[in-house]
Enzyme design. Structure first.
Site, short mmCIF file in Angstrom:
data_model
loop_
_atom_site.label_atom_id
_atom_site.label_comp_id
_atom_site.label_asym_id
_atom_site.label_seq_id
_atom_site.Cartn_x
_atom_site.Cartn_y
_atom_site.Cartn_z
N PRO A 321 16.80 73.30 31.67
CA PRO A 321 15.84 72.31 31.87
C PRO A 321 16.00 71.19 30.32
O PRO A 321 16.18 71.92 29.41
CB PRO A 321 14.56 73.08 31.58
CG PRO A 321 14.99 74.49 30.90
CD PRO A 321 16.42 74.75 31.51
N CYS A 391 14.12 39.88 24.96
CA CYS A 391 14.41 38.60 25.69
C CYS A 391 14.80 38.92 27.08
O CYS A 391 16.00 38.62 27.25
CB CYS A 391 15.06 37.74 24.76
SG CYS A 391 14.70 37.36 23.28
N GLU A 392 14.11 39.48 27.94
CA GLU A 392 14.73 39.89 29.15
C GLU A 392 13.28 40.01 29.86
O GLU A 392 12.33 40.86 29.75
CB GLU A 392 15.36 41.24 28.86
CG GLU A 392 15.41 42.35 29.97
CD GLU A 392 16.32 41.74 30.98
OE1 GLU A 392 17.36 41.20 30.96
OE2 GLU A 392 15.72 41.62 32.27
C1 LIG Z 1 21.09 66.13 32.58
C2 LIG Z 1 21.32 67.59 32.83
C3 LIG Z 1 20.43 68.70 32.72
C4 LIG Z 1 19.11 68.28 32.23
O1 LIG Z 1 18.29 67.67 33.27
P1 LIG Z 1 16.78 67.53 33.12
O2 LIG Z 1 16.33 66.77 34.28
O3 LIG Z 1 16.42 66.66 31.80
O4 LIG Z 1 16.07 68.72 33.26
C5 LIG Z 1 20.97 69.82 32.87
N1 LIG Z 1 22.04 70.21 33.23
C6 LIG Z 1 23.06 69.19 33.32
C7 LIG Z 1 24.64 69.40 33.62
C8 LIG Z 1 22.84 67.76 33.28
O5 LIG Z 1 23.72 67.01 33.27
#
Ligand SMILES: *Cc1c(COP(=O)(O)O)cnc(C)c1O
Length: 463
Positions: A321, A391-392
């Site tokens: 996570p 600027c967008e």
């Molecule tokens: C981005 C990623 C995560 C974390 O994703 P979250 O959405 O931030 O929990 C975990 N493992 C891998 C391989 C990722 O590319």
């Protein structure tokens, strides 16, 4: 949903998306605990406080915009994940969501492991004392230098993402006289229920080796033959901002299917399975994320059940996570600069940051909420769009939200749930200086990443 770039100029007056807020919230001064960090509240003067400090003081001492991170909340979330998964599983925090040395120390102290996906992230992790064997190295195109550094440092695992990388990592490890622990990342053909551009496990994408067509099995065959590699498991990551566990169910089913195939063909039971990250958080009151203990139970049950059917020893599970730990712990504090009412349409509220400190709205059509935090107000709600100073015309921070109609320049507003993928994706567009990350705890504020300065910018410009 339009993905096309829109050149400078007025955007079409797109109305509120279907199913979005049709009415303003009952109380504009309320702070929904689902989207705000745990210690956030209002003091007797109506000023928002976090970690025992009010936002006016934070703005005076540290300026705006600033990311304000609730350290207790971060630690509590990290601990909740760790506790939920217990001793038979590993929690790897995905460093790409937000990484700094303070965060690495917090993770270390709370017993989490760490995912990195570049030499820069690896350097940050090592410099803050994360033991290398608790680091996993990810990425679909790690350079030979990055691979060598990771192996020399002794990282706990490298997640192999392609056929080339199997050979590359094996070769580098062998030439260093080492045997590197690795997992193979596979794509299981699951598309998580989320925005197309952040879903990552359907097979038409750059990450991983497809399970389909026997490719993953072939990758395992090759990895098992190479002396430089110790294959410890299979990795799958199915997407981001996921609320529905059914995607994990299908992924686990397919990963365990591969483990069974491997046992039948090679007589080896791989000891680990990594189910990735991607668990959703509440950006608005409409989102309903699961608690870590529910997720842990669901994943452990799924894997246990699948392994029982396949008559495999249950492998050690790991999860990754990122957002679910750091996302809710921070808000971005802005000062209101200009206000432009467009009768019958909406009011544009410009803040002193924008797409350089939060690209997610422009990149993913992400939804955020916002609140007036330097005072309370009894004024009527007005439909607002919070925009930045770039600027967008796509420089939108919060697309549709209600703020009090007496909002004025100089007021402080805050956007919650910006702990993940905001500072880590921040840019210097328009040579805007990237905001600091200020950690608060027990009435103390500490800058953990300082604000960028013009000297920082000019130092890179060698003339
Ligand atoms: C981005 C990623 C995560 C974390 O994703 P979250 O959405 O931030 O929990 C975990 N493992 C891998 C391989 C990722 O590319």
């Amino acid at each position: 949903m339009s993905r096309s770039a829109h050149p400078a100029g007025p955007r079409h007056a797109d109305v509120l998306p279907e199913g979005h807020y049709t009415a303003p919230p009952a109380d504009l001064n309320a702070l929904d605990s689902k989207v705000w960090a745990q210690t956030v509240g209002r003091n007797d003067d109506g000023v928002v406080t976090v970690g025992g400090i009010d936002v006016k003081t934070l703005a005076e001492q540290h300026g705006t915009p600033a990311y304000v991170m609730d350290e207790d909340d971060f630690r509590a979330r990290a601990r909740a994940w760790r506790t939920a998964f217990g001793q038979d599983a590993d929690v790897f925090y995905a460093g790409k969501a937000f990484l700094s040395r303070a965060v690495v120390r917090w993770l270390h102290e709370e017993g989490l492991n760490l995912d990195v996906c570049s030499g820069g992230e690896l350097a940050t992790a090592l410099s803050a004392g994360m033991p290398a064997d608790r680091i996993a190295f990810h990425g679909n195109n790690k350079s030979p230098e990055e691979i060598e550094r990771a192996i020399r440092a002794g990282v706990g695992r490298i997640v192999l993402d392609s056929f080339q990388e199997i050979v590359r990592v094996a070769h580098i490890a062998s030439s260093l006289g080492k045997r590197q622990r690795v997992q193979i990342r596979i794509t299981v053909g699951v598309e998580a229920h989320t925005h197309e551009f952040i879903a990552t496990a359907h097979e038409d994408q750059k990450f991983g080796i497809p399970l389909a067509g026997g490719q993953a099995a072939e990758a395992v065959r090759r990895a098992l033959q190479l002396d430089g590699l110790e294959l410890i498991g299979i990795h799958s990551h199915i997407g981001s901002q996921i609320f529905d566990m059914s995607g994990f169910e299908v992924a686990a089913h397919r990963v365990v299917g591969l483990l069974r195939e491997i046992r039948d063909e090679h007589g080896v039971e791989l000891p680990e399975i990594d189910l990735g990250g991607g668990l959703g958080i509440a950006y608005t009151s409409g989102d309903d994320p699961r608690e870590p203990h529910e997720i842990a139970k669901a994943l452990t049950d799924i894997v246990g059940r699948e392994c029982e059917v396949a008559r495999l020893r249950t492998p050690r599970i790991s999860v990754e996570p990122g957002r679910a730990i750091v996302g809710p712990t921070a808000f971005t504090l802005y000062e209101v600069g200009t206000i432009k009412p467009l009768d019958g349409l909406r009011t544009y509220v410009s803040v002193d940051g924008g797409m350089s400190d939060n690209i997610r709205t422009a990149l993913y059509d992400a939804e955020y909420s916002v609140a007036l935090v330097s005072r309370t107000s009894d004024a009527e709600p007005m439909l607002a769009r919070v925009v930045g100073k770039h600027c967008e015309s796509g420089d939108i921070v919060v697309k549709d939200a209600f703020l009090p109609a007496d909002l004025a320049p100089g007021d402080l507003i805050a956007v919650p749930a910006t702990g993940a993928y905001c500072r880590s994706m921040a840019s210097n567009y328009n040579h805007v200086l990237r905001p600091p990350v200020v950690a608060v705890r027990d009435g103390e504020a500490r800058v953990i990443v300082r604000r960028e300065t013009e000297e920082d910018l000019l130092r890179l410009d060698v003339g």
